[in-house]
Design a protein around this motif. Structure first.
Motif, PDB file in Angstrom:
ATOM      1  N   UNK A   2       0.846  -1.198   0.000  1.00  0.00           N
ATOM      2  CA  UNK A   2       0.000   0.000   0.000  1.00  0.00           C
ATOM      3  C   UNK A   2       0.880   1.246   0.000  1.00  0.00           C
ATOM      4  N   UNK A   3       0.490   2.211  -0.814  1.00  0.00           N
ATOM      5  CA  UNK A   3       1.257   3.442  -0.972  1.00  0.00           C
ATOM      6  C   UNK A   3       0.489   4.633  -0.408  1.00  0.00           C
ATOM      7  N   UNK A  29      -2.591   3.010 -11.093  1.00  0.00           N
ATOM      8  CA  UNK A  29      -3.082   1.718 -10.627  1.00  0.00           C
ATOM      9  C   UNK A  29      -2.314   1.310  -9.371  1.00  0.00           C
ATOM     10  N   UNK A  30      -2.957   0.522  -8.523  1.00  0.00           N
ATOM     11  CA  UNK A  30      -2.310   0.065  -7.309  1.00  0.00           C
ATOM     12  C   UNK A  30      -3.095   0.450  -6.073  1.00  0.00           C
ATOM     13  N   UNK A  96       3.029   7.857 -16.185  1.00  0.00           N
ATOM     14  CA  UNK A  96       1.589   7.671 -16.269  1.00  0.00           C
ATOM     15  C   UNK A  96       1.151   6.258 -15.899  1.00  0.00           C
ATOM     16  N   UNK A  97       0.175   6.186 -15.013  1.00  0.00           N
ATOM     17  CA  UNK A  97      -0.597   4.982 -14.674  1.00  0.00           C
ATOM     18  C   UNK A  97       0.166   3.875 -13.965  1.00  0.00           C
ATOM     19  N   UNK A  98       1.452   3.698 -14.219  1.00  0.00           N
ATOM     20  CA  UNK A  98       2.148   2.551 -13.636  1.00  0.00           C
ATOM     21  C   UNK A  98       3.264   2.927 -12.671  1.00  0.00           C
ATOM     22  N   UNK A 103       7.503   1.164  -8.626  1.00  0.00           N
ATOM     23  CA  UNK A 103       8.103   1.160  -7.290  1.00  0.00           C
ATOM     24  C   UNK A 103       8.030  -0.238  -6.692  1.00  0.00           C
ATOM     25  N   UNK A 104       6.878  -0.870  -6.843  1.00  0.00           N
ATOM     26  CA  UNK A 104       6.693  -2.209  -6.287  1.00  0.00           C
ATOM     27  C   UNK A 104       7.670  -3.196  -6.912  1.00  0.00           C
TER      28      UNK A 104
END
Length: 250
Positions: A2-3, A29-30, A96-98, A103-104
């Motif tokens: 979780x961010x 996303x995420x 953008x978006x990812x 990071x994950x």
């Protein structure tokens, strides 16, 4: 994973980036929460933030009496819940978006070796000096010296960040001091994605002139000159990160 994305805001309409940043964040996303911490602004910044927060259940707007950017970041960190804290520069766009997925991927496989990191850097102006500045920032400042500026949008393990006392509450170079403290745990790792930072300040003041000012400020920092005075010199009454009631000489 979780961010918690912490976005410090103060008079942000002027950059022309706020809507783009917020759209970018909402579309990431995420598993995330977005915490926008805003100090008293008279340009409509808070209203724009609340408009986006109304559309996103994990978007929170926090009004803060903080006097500088570091304090805004700490106010956001204090109410955050994520295991990874992303410190978002208010004039920088994430990939953008990812971005969170990147990071994950970066920390997920190397978590035992790296406690923090950042994205690769670029400006929204193709001037050769700005391209060189971004190259230097990635390959020398981050990879060799282990210093990450806020416009790289650094990400940090929550427990490690707490152990170093969160963000040093300085008017300027708080990111440098934070980097010095985080290097006790690990060197920073660069994610594959590239952020885009507004070159507005360079364009307004002149690219070469502003670059020279930045070098002067860094030299003064290493000579341990008061960061409050240095930030007054940097802002030149523009109210970039701190709202000063007095002029530079007072």
């Amino acid at each position: 994973m979780r961010f918690s994305v912490i976005l410090p805001c103060f008079q942000e309409i002027r950059h022309g980036y706020l809507d783009r940043i917020l759209t970018n964040l909402v579309e990431q996303s995420g598993d995330k929460e977005i915490i926008a911490v805003v100090s008293a602004s008279d340009d409509g910044t808070e209203q724009v933030l609340k408009t986006y927060a109304a559309k996103c259940s994990d978007f929170y707007v926090v009004r803060s009496p903080a006097r500088n950017r570091a304090q805004r970041l700490n106010d956001g960190i204090a109410i955050s819940t994520g295991e990874i804290i992303l410190l978002h520069h208010p004039a920088t766009l994430l990939p953008e978006k990812n971005a969170l997925k990147l990071i994950e991927q970066t920390l997920g496989s190397e978590r035992s070796d790296y406690a923090w990191g950042a994205f690769q850097h670029s400006f929204d102006d193709p001037h050769w000096l700005l391209r060189f500045t971004s190259w230097y920032s990635d390959n020398v400042r981050v990879k060799q010296k282990g210093v990450v500026y806020l416009d790289h949008c650094p990400f940090v393990d929550r427990q490690v960040l707490a152990q170093v006392g969160n963000i040093p509450e300085l008017d300027i170079f708080e990111d440098t001091v934070l980097s010095d403290r985080l290097r006790q745990f690990s060197k920073p790792v660069l994610a594959q994605g590239k952020v885009i930072t507004s070159a507005r300040r360079f364009q307004q003041r002149g690219i070469y002139r502003h670059a020279m000012l930045n070098q002067l400020l860094k030299a003064c920092y290493h000579f341990k000159i008061d960061p409050t005075w240095l930030n007054r010199l940097y802002e030149q009454k523009a109210g970039i990160n701190v709202k000063y009631e007095e002029g530079l000489k007072k």
